[in-house]
Scaffold this active site. Structure first.
Site, PDB file in Angstrom:
ATOM      1  N   GLY B  37      13.350 -57.539 -46.751  1.00  0.00           N
ATOM      2  CA  GLY B  37      13.596 -58.221 -45.191  1.00  0.00           C
ATOM      3  C   GLY B  37      14.510 -59.262 -45.526  1.00  0.00           C
ATOM      4  N   HIS B  43      22.019 -55.745 -48.436  1.00  0.00           N
ATOM      5  CA  HIS B  43      21.067 -54.551 -47.785  1.00  0.00           C
ATOM      6  C   HIS B  43      21.856 -53.716 -47.178  1.00  0.00           C
ATOM      7  CE1 HIS B  43      18.272 -58.286 -48.280  1.00  0.00           C
ATOM      8  NE2 HIS B  43      17.735 -57.449 -48.993  1.00  0.00           N
TER       9      HIS B  43
END
Lengths: 287, 287
Positions: B37, B43
């Site tokens: 996260g 990402h």
């Protein structure tokens, strides 16, 4: 496969994984029976069960060096490749996977698996590392064959307990199906190692099962004390066989924890060492 | 999924595995981006690559307690659930898996994974058990999501090396896709931990990448001596940052073995400890 074309025999990881991946993409279900070969009716019962519940049945025959200790019987474990093929095909196996050790382990593993629960009792206690090898080879086989269901005989109930722990902890998308022990007419549990029994030992061997039956009768009649149940089985073994009793133990199942009193599921398991064969047997109580 | 219906958010193992199993049976391909996260462009680059190569994109957000040591930053690892959802959806993620620690580890593991190779160098040397936790959580996630391809950033090149070893050794039916480091305009590698840098440190941080570029220039000009290449990078870091150099190391890649001379693929990796953030960066040479 699953047709008149007969059984396919595969020796490489690449090919077996490609076959399995293709079938899975087509939405087919795969039942898997892992074995170390020298097939007997116990194995065939697993294959027959898999046949009923899946579109395709895969069986592996691999004497896994990782699960044998240095002083164990890896080299002399009985092998019969030709006989096994015929039996597997007759039992309805679609794909038989027979890799070599070099094919399965082309280089040392960079990640070790260490089974830390359910191992320090029964056979696991005297076989350090045994279940680590079982966990490693099954992880590989599950990834290669991608089964919906995998079939294990309850004769090695500790193995079933360890495998259920492995699958639960790591969320393998596979259902473990435990299958009851298949026995000779006289009660002896079928085992590849039974061939090592002398004629006299073979005559005594059914007493293992008898000791479990006598203990079971006591439980049915209300006995709930583990010590007493163990003692009943042990006494029978002592007086009816010349083998050396390796253990007679009783635990919760599948946790394999000691119990103060019989409740829920528990297992009474025994091991007797004969001259060239160590026999195991067990019974699971449900209360 | 993969439609205008928007991104699905899933919190249980049972549901994510059911979704994945259904898609696999329909012959759909799944690309998977595991993350902790606090998503940044690094990402999102993984998700975009996955979007191009698969029918469906799954992302996980899980700060895995097993891969943090007792004195590491598990508790204070940055989290931003709401921001992450928006970013993931924008990047084309179909299914976002956000489990709690209790959901992922409802009871202690009965089988431990122990990474024994590629770990005693670089970050692994100072983080005993870190890669064991990475191997365990990825094994679970791979089983839950059953991806055809899994995407990993090369910023943590040691992690990619360990994961490639895990997948190879255990025959996971997944392709590991390493994706190049995404950088800020000034060269700093994107990282969730960059938020911990002070203003002054943030100005120095691009010097990590510069030290790699200078070393790379030397290699392009013919330098093949690992000691000398390391020394070039180290000298630049010493004179251009106030951070404490944790390591500057050079190994074969992905084996992470010392080399006497640059040949084939090798990695120059660096780590610098600033006050509240430890930054890492690397470059892979192909000769």
């Amino acid at each position: 496969m699953n047709t008149a074309a007969g059984m396919k025999v595969v020796t490489t990881r690449k090919e077996i994984q490609a076959i399995a991946t293709k079938l899975k993409k087509e939405g087919k279900s795969i039942g898997f029976v892992p074995t170390m070969g020298f097939l007997h009716e116990g194995h065939l019962a697993l294959a027959e069960r898999a046949r009923k519940e899946n579109d395709f049945v895969f069986m592996s025959i691999f004497v896994n060096p990782l699960q044998f200790g240095p002083n164990e019987d890896f080299e002399r474990y009985p092998r019969d490749a030709e006989g096994d093929r015929k039996k597997a095909e007759t039992a309805g196996v679609d794909v038989l996977f027979i890799p070599t050790s070099e094919e399965m382990y082309p280089h040392p593993l960079s990640v070790q698996m260490k089974v830390t629960k359910r191992t320090d009792v029964l056979c696991g206690r005297k076989r350090p590392g045994h279940f680590d090898g079982v966990a490693a080879v099954l992880t590989k086989l599950f990834h290669l064959i991608q089964p919906d269901r995998a079939y294990f005989g309850l004769k090695d109930a500790q193995q079933v307990a360890v495998v259920e722990g492995l699958v639960r902890d790591y969320d393998f998308p596979v259902e473990i199906v435990p299958v009851g022990i298949v026995r000779e007419k006289d009660g002896l549990a079928k085992s590849s190692r039974n061939v090592y029994l002398s004629e006299a030992e073979r005559k005594e061997a059914p007493e293992l099962y008898k000791s479990l039956q006598i203990a079971n009768k006591a439980v049915e009649e209300g006995e709930r004390n583990p010590e007493k149940i163990i003692s009943i089985a042990k006494q029978h073994l002592k007086t009816h066989t010349n083998g050396k009793i390796d253990y007679v133990e009783l635990y919760s199942y599948p946790e394999l924890q000691p119990v103060a009193e019989l409740r829920g599921r528990s297992i009474l398991a025994i091991a007797v060492q004969f001259e060239k064969a160590r026999l195991i047997d067990n019974i699971i109580f449900e209360i």
